[in-house]
Motif scaffolding. Structure first.
Motif, PDB file in Angstrom:
ATOM      1  N   SER A  99      47.418  46.812  35.768  1.00  0.00           N
ATOM      2  CA  SER A  99      46.859  45.489  35.466  1.00  0.00           C
ATOM      3  C   SER A  99      47.378  44.928  34.143  1.00  0.00           C
ATOM      4  O   SER A  99      47.177  43.748  33.851  1.00  0.00           O
ATOM      5  N   ASN A 100      48.030  45.768  33.325  1.00  0.00           N
ATOM      6  CA  ASN A 100      48.632  45.253  32.084  1.00  0.00           C
ATOM      7  C   ASN A 100      49.735  44.236  32.378  1.00  0.00           C
ATOM      8  O   ASN A 100      49.992  43.343  31.572  1.00  0.00           O
ATOM      9  N   ASP A 101      50.403  44.416  33.508  1.00  0.00           N
ATOM     10  CA  ASP A 101      51.586  43.620  33.829  1.00  0.00           C
ATOM     11  C   ASP A 101      51.185  42.285  34.443  1.00  0.00           C
ATOM     12  O   ASP A 101      50.567  42.258  35.510  1.00  0.00           O
ATOM     13  N   PRO A 102      51.527  41.169  33.827  1.00  0.00           N
ATOM     14  CA  PRO A 102      51.163  39.858  34.380  1.00  0.00           C
ATOM     15  C   PRO A 102      51.722  39.633  35.777  1.00  0.00           C
ATOM     16  O   PRO A 102      51.040  39.048  36.629  1.00  0.00           O
ATOM     17  N   ASN A 103      52.937  40.089  36.029  1.00  0.00           N
ATOM     18  CA  ASN A 103      53.547  39.867  37.342  1.00  0.00           C
ATOM     19  C   ASN A 103      52.809  40.610  38.448  1.00  0.00           C
ATOM     20  O   ASN A 103      52.662  40.098  39.560  1.00  0.00           O
ATOM     21  N   SER A 104      52.324  41.818  38.142  1.00  0.00           N
ATOM     22  CA  SER A 104      51.559  42.574  39.134  1.00  0.00           C
ATOM     23  C   SER A 104      50.229  41.890  39.418  1.00  0.00           C
ATOM     24  O   SER A 104      49.800  41.795  40.576  1.00  0.00           O
ATOM     25  N   ALA A 105      49.577  41.428  38.360  1.00  0.00           N
ATOM     26  CA  ALA A 105      48.300  40.726  38.536  1.00  0.00           C
ATOM     27  C   ALA A 105      48.488  39.475  39.387  1.00  0.00           C
ATOM     28  O   ALA A 105      47.672  39.177  40.267  1.00  0.00           O
ATOM     29  N   PHE A 106      49.572  38.752  39.137  1.00  0.00           N
ATOM     30  CA  PHE A 106      49.827  37.544  39.908  1.00  0.00           C
ATOM     31  C   PHE A 106      50.183  37.883  41.357  1.00  0.00           C
ATOM     32  O   PHE A 106      49.695  37.220  42.291  1.00  0.00           O
ATOM     33  N   ALA A 107      50.996  38.894  41.557  1.00  0.00           N
ATOM     34  CA  ALA A 107      51.370  39.293  42.920  1.00  0.00           C
ATOM     35  C   ALA A 107      50.142  39.678  43.732  1.00  0.00           C
ATOM     36  O   ALA A 107      50.022  39.334  44.917  1.00  0.00           O
ATOM     37  N   ASP A 108      49.200  40.397  43.103  1.00  0.00           N
ATOM     38  CA  ASP A 108      47.972  40.774  43.807  1.00  0.00           C
ATOM     39  C   ASP A 108      47.159  39.545  44.185  1.00  0.00           C
ATOM     40  O   ASP A 108      46.557  39.478  45.269  1.00  0.00           O
ATOM     41  N   THR A 109      47.133  38.554  43.294  1.00  0.00           N
ATOM     42  CA  THR A 109      46.401  37.322  43.578  1.00  0.00           C
ATOM     43  C   THR A 109      47.039  36.571  44.740  1.00  0.00           C
ATOM     44  O   THR A 109      46.346  36.093  45.646  1.00  0.00           O
ATOM     45  N   VAL A 110      48.350  36.466  44.729  1.00  0.00           N
ATOM     46  CA  VAL A 110      49.061  35.783  45.822  1.00  0.00           C
ATOM     47  C   VAL A 110      48.768  36.470  47.145  1.00  0.00           C
ATOM     48  O   VAL A 110      48.420  35.817  48.137  1.00  0.00           O
ATOM     49  N   THR A 111      48.890  37.787  47.162  1.00  0.00           N
ATOM     50  CA  THR A 111      48.647  38.540  48.396  1.00  0.00           C
ATOM     51  C   THR A 111      47.224  38.336  48.890  1.00  0.00           C
ATOM     52  O   THR A 111      46.981  38.131  50.085  1.00  0.00           O
ATOM     53  N   SER A 112      46.279  38.384  47.973  1.00  0.00           N
ATOM     54  CA  SER A 112      44.876  38.246  48.344  1.00  0.00           C
ATOM     55  C   SER A 112      44.561  36.852  48.876  1.00  0.00           C
ATOM     56  O   SER A 112      43.918  36.701  49.918  1.00  0.00           O
ATOM     57  N   VAL A 113      45.015  35.820  48.183  1.00  0.00           N
ATOM     58  CA  VAL A 113      44.730  34.452  48.610  1.00  0.00           C
ATOM     59  C   VAL A 113      45.378  34.168  49.962  1.00  0.00           C
ATOM     60  O   VAL A 113      44.748  33.619  50.872  1.00  0.00           O
ATOM     61  N   LEU A 114      46.652  34.562  50.117  1.00  0.00           N
ATOM     62  CA  LEU A 114      47.335  34.286  51.381  1.00  0.00           C
ATOM     63  C   LEU A 114      46.788  35.144  52.519  1.00  0.00           C
ATOM     64  O   LEU A 114      46.943  34.790  53.686  1.00  0.00           O
ATOM     65  N   GLY A 115      46.145  36.251  52.187  1.00  0.00           N
ATOM     66  CA  GLY A 115      45.504  37.079  53.196  1.00  0.00           C
ATOM     67  C   GLY A 115      44.044  36.746  53.380  1.00  0.00           C
ATOM     68  O   GLY A 115      43.300  37.513  54.008  1.00  0.00           O
ATOM     69  N   ASN A 116      43.610  35.600  52.827  1.00  0.00           N
ATOM     70  CA  ASN A 116      42.223  35.140  52.954  1.00  0.00           C
ATOM     71  C   ASN A 116      41.242  36.186  52.449  1.00  0.00           C
ATOM     72  O   ASN A 116      40.137  36.331  52.982  1.00  0.00           O
ATOM     73  N   HIS A 117      41.674  36.947  51.426  1.00  0.00           N
ATOM     74  CA  HIS A 117      40.856  37.946  50.742  1.00  0.00           C
ATOM     75  C   HIS A 117      40.389  39.064  51.669  1.00  0.00           C
ATOM     76  O   HIS A 117      39.413  39.762  51.377  1.00  0.00           O
ATOM     77  N   ASN A 118      41.084  39.248  52.770  1.00  0.00           N
ATOM     78  CA  ASN A 118      40.777  40.379  53.643  1.00  0.00           C
ATOM     79  C   ASN A 118      41.137  41.675  52.941  1.00  0.00           C
ATOM     80  O   ASN A 118      42.152  41.753  52.234  1.00  0.00           O
TER      81      ASN A 118
END
Length: 931
Positions: free
Chosen positions: A648-667
């Motif tokens: 979670s220190n890495d901004p890119n990882s945090a953003f990638a997780d957000t993208v994946t979650s939003v596009l997956g409708n938080h499933n």
């Protein structure tokens, strides 16, 4: 013959052998090379893979190390400017010409700038009248006729600064601090090719013109031409076009800079808030390893054998239940300029740097004290021989791109390029006689205390726990005095399989002569599709799958299901655990890996024709005799948990997780990795799911493509695929109902300290799936990509490399997504998003520009020509067509469908599928901009 005569003869032979070892290796006789009076060098090779193509490289012994203080970054900037206007291709006409010829920017035409060189790449078709001459003219313009228009320079400043911005982050910040040390404060230490913001923002046009005229000169340049061309005609054209290149009056001396080897040892420990791992590297520097003579070639073989054996040792360590580190490796390799290194690196588990490093260093000391075992060396030799034997078999099918780098290295570094046949003879001469003594000598030469650099990198929270130099060296010394034991090489002579399979039968055979396909139906229900080709001499690719996948298991089981193939596949198969399996397969050119996706499970791999039987035996072992290895499971879970600790220190990882979650409708199946998910992975459940997925092969379809005879391969198919279990299931994947949510969504992640933004824009929805509509989306993607490069990069100078991607699915329901991505300065994000959306709206209101449609058609046609000659493309194509229940001969009409596309048709299509009501904007901004 007298004893004296015999002795003289023996001495003569020894002297001749010694001379043969130290004289330069001959240059490949298949290459025409020469030098013009002005010093311009050329290399030409005829090669028909791929047919009707030629690759041109302009190589310059010109890099950032030659820059003055007021030119830092201008070697790289100059690389950009050659694309922005030259004598015969003003402004953007170069890219227009190339795109209309089917050449893609970035993917095909490209360039790079290093410390010591700048290299340009230009692949072009040869079956268009005048195209080769046009390509040579482009190279000639790059060599000395860039226009360097001040307006174009100012426009390009923003682009280069954005490229620099993309590289900013924790790793780059740390590198800036330790690079001066490992480069011994030489000129390389302060000549990073990307340059400085101050110079890039403020330099005068005269400054870059000075650099260009000083250094882009024929005595520092070479042209490499490899492809489907007439060598004599090309040589004549080169002499005509490049003979008038001029070296500047009072030319500057091209200084050969180097990194001094001072003999001293150095230490540095650094931390960063955003760094995600604790890393220790010990780098021991030595003079660079040349490759010019037969003796050098022998040394390179020894080095590669050493590196292969070291890799095997560390791979085995990482399979232990309580693996001492996340990752560890060691190798002898060329570093930079005049330096090679023995470098050993450990990525430690949080709070376990001492344990991890000592485990790493223990192996280094074990090698120094005891060396390797003969069985290890035998395997390394077998692997080495198999690789070069495969290369010899493929020599008539070797791609032009594979040859080019050899000649680039020959020009830049004097690296020998004798040709694959000569190399094969060298390997056959030297490999058998290389002994453990030779390997031991390399170890003792390279692993020492002089010229040793120690680099420690860690997250900020580990700062107080990092050792100082005295403590760290104390760790090394404590390992040195341990009572180490020699490595025991556990090998086995057991067969791979615990029991021989009972062969099935081919019960039906159907030929499709138009497509070159043979479809076999086996007695256990398995279907096999054979596509023999002559694209490669030593390559067979295969894939088998069946419907089901992880979709058949509950959300609670999904972590175990999603990781089942990785865990069980890493545990070995049949009579062999993972480490033993690698040893068993030594000297063989093959691979096979099981997988379990969301909708399908299967296995894929490849092999040399001589090793196909073993590859299919391994396939049978993975599917019917999997292993459940607690040690491997614990090692995988332990390493993964350690990687997640600071992720979670890495901004890119945090953003990638957000993208994946939003596009997956938080499933839950679409959220990023977490410790909680890791805890839910059960070895027993993973093993049960794995066994369940492969318990019934009756719905499996295997596809083979490559260098094989359909009749010869049938007995292997009957034995290893016809024997797979048949339970008569009729399964299909479950629709999980997970898709990109409808509506307009905006989400911003505030994380990171660098002044950089990352933007992702998504249009999505239901889709009328058809071959024609998929091709329309392909056209929309490329036309939009062209426009975003022209507008966001070239016109607005706001980004470096915008990208557009399209994803379409037919099952479980037909859907699409169009995704735009780019990085930029935070203050420009809104403006650039508006510009990108404006270009999407223009697709709907005006349609793509006809000029861009024509560029796409040219690119599409050229790429299809190449793809139809690739085994990998056929494997993917046949697999996708079968899964989508589409016609196998669909590709034959693709050209007609693409040729018929018009501006109006694409405008109507865009208007239907790119409405504003289904639009998602996701962005990453630095944390200091949080409201």
């Amino acid at each position: 013959m007298s004893k004296k005569t015999t002795l003289i003869a023996l001495c003569t032979l020894m002297c001749l052998a010694g001379y043969a070892q130290i004289k330069p290796l001959p240059f490949d006789s298949q290459v025409r090379t020469g030098k013009l009076k002005n010093g311009f060098t050329y290399y030409i090779r005829h090669n028909i893979e791929p047919k009707n193509r030629v690759t041109l490289y302009l190589v310059n012994k010109v890099g950032s190390v030659l820059e003055n203080d007021d030119q830092r970054g201008l070697a790289h900037f100059m690389e950009h400017m050659t694309f922005n206007g030259s004598k015969h291709f003003p402004k953007n006409t170069l890219m227009n010409y190339l795109q209309n010829a089917g050449v893609r920017f970035g993917a095909d035409i490209n360039a790079y700038t290093g410390y010591d060189e700048t290299v340009y790449q230009l692949p072009i078709p040869t079956d268009q009248p005048g195209s080769v001459e046009k390509g040579l003219q482009i190279i000639r313009d790059w060599a000395q006729d860039a226009t360097l228009d001040p307006k174009e320079i100012d426009k390009e400043r923003g682009v280069v600064l954005e490229e620099k911005r993309l590289g900013k982050g924790a790793a780059e910040r740390l590198q800036r601090q330790y690079y001066p040390m490992i480069m011994n404060h030489s000129r390389y230490a302060d000549r990073s090719p990307i340059g400085t913001d101050e110079v890039l923002t403020n330099f005068k046009p005269e400054t870059i013109k000075s650099f260009y005229h000083d250094w882009y000169r024929p005595d520092l340049q070479a042209l490499v031409v490899v492809g489907d061309v007439d060598i004599n005609a090309i040589e004549t054209s080169i002499k005509a076009r490049f003979a008038d290149l001029k070296n500047p009056p009072n030319e500057k001396k091209r200084t050969a800079y180097s990194i001094p080897l001072t003999g001293k040892s150095q230490f540095i420990a650094l931390t960063d808030k955003e760094y995600t791992a604790t890393v220790a590297e010990v780098m021991i520097k030595h003079p660079a390893i040349p490759l010019r003579t037969a003796a050098d070639y022998r040394s390179v073989i020894i080095r590669n054998l050493f590196n292969g054996m070291m890799g095997e040792r560390f791979a085995e360590l990482m399979q232990q239940a309580d693996a001492p580190f996340i990752q560890g490796n060691a190798a002898v390799k060329n570093f930079m300029s005049n330096v090679s290194t023995y470098s050993t690196t450990v990525v430690a588990k949080p709070g376990e740097l001492e344990k991890g490093f000592k485990a790493l260093w223990r192996e280094t000391e074990r090698i120094k004290k005891f060396g390797f075992n003969q069985t290890e060396l035998n395997r390394a030799k077998a692997n080495y021989l198999a690789q070069i034997t495969s290369a010899v078999k493929e020599k008539s099918k070797t791609s032009s791109d594979a040859y080019v780098q050899e000649y680039v290295d020959h020009f830049l570094k004097g690296t020998a390029s004798p040709g694959i046949d000569y190399e094969y003879q060298l390997v056959k001469t030297y490999l058998p006689a290389i002994s453990l003594t030779d390997i031991d000598l390399l170890s003792k030469t390279y692993i020492g205390d002089n010229n040793r650099d120690i680099i420690l990198l860690a997250p900020d929270k580990e700062k107080e726990n990092l050792p100082d130099e005295k403590t760290f060296i104390g760790w090394m010394k404590s390992v040195n005095i341990e009572q180490l034991q020699p490595y025991t090489d556990h090998t086995s002579s057991l067969p791979l399989l615990t029991q021989e399979p009972i062969a099935g039968k081919i019960i039906s055979e159907e030929k499709n002569t138009a497509l070159g396909l043979t479809t076999l139906k086996l007695s256990n229900g398995v279907t096999v599709i054979l596509k023999p080709t002559d694209f490669k001499n030593d390559e067979i690719l295969f894939r088998g799958n069946a419907p089901g996948g992880t979709s058949l298991y509950s959300d609670q089981d999904s972590p175990s299901a999603a990781n089942a193939a990785g865990i069980i596949g890493a545990s070995g198969a049949g009579n062999y655990n993972a480490a033993a399996l690698d040893k068993f397969l030594a000297g063989k050119q093959l691979d096979a890996k099981p997988y379990i996706g969301e909708r399908y499970q299967g296995i894929e791999g490849g092999a040399s024709p001589t090793d196909l039987a073993t590859a299919l035996q391994l396939t049978y072992a993975y599917l019917t005799e999997p292993r459940k290895d607690t040690s491997v499971f614990q090692a995988i879970i332990g390493r993964t948990k350690a990687r997640l600790a600071n992720r979670s220190n890495d901004p890119n990882s945090a953003f990638a997780d957000t993208v994946t979650s939003v596009l997956g409708n938080h499933n839950i199946r679409r959220t990023g990795p977490s410790i909680e998910k890791l805890k839910r992975i059960s070895l027993n459940r993973s093993f049960d799911i794995y066994r369940d997925r492969f318990a019934d092969a009756s719905q499996m379809t295997f596809i083979f493509t490559g260098s094989f005879n359909a009749d010869t391969i049938k007995p292997l198919i009957e034995k290893y695929l016809g024997s797979l279990p048949n339970m008569g299931r009729k399964e299909k994947a479950k629709d999980l109902g997970i898709h990109i949510p409808d509506g307009r969504i905006t989400k911003t992640v505030y994380k990171g300290t660098e002044p950089k933004a990352t933007v992702t824009l998504v249009y999505s929805g239901l889709f009328d799936d058809s071959p024609a509509n998929r091709i329309k989306f392909d056209a929309i993607q490329e036309c939009l990509n062209i426009r975003l490069i022209e507008r966001l990069r070239e016109d607005e100078s706001g980004v470096y490399s915008p990208s557009v991607s399209i994803n379409t699915t037919k099952f479980p329901e037909s859907r699409f997504s169009l995704i735009i991505r780019f990085g930029c300065a935070p203050q420009n994000a809104d403006k650039l998003v508006a510009s990108a959306m404006d270009e999407v709206n223009k697709l709907k209101t005006e349609g793509p520009l006809n000029t861009n449609i024509n560029k796409w058609k040219a690119e599409y046609s050229r790429q299809k020509e190449l793809q139809l000659k690739e085994n990998g493309w056929w494997l993917d194509y046949l697999s996708n067509q079968l899964q989508n229940q589409d016609a196998l001969d669909q590709f034959k009409t693709d050209g007609k469908l693409s040729g018929e596309l018009s501006q109006q048709a694409l405008k109507t299509f865009a208007k239907k599928y790119l409405p504003d009501n289904n639009f998602i904007r996701l962005q990453l901004l630095p944390e200091n901009l949080r409201p």
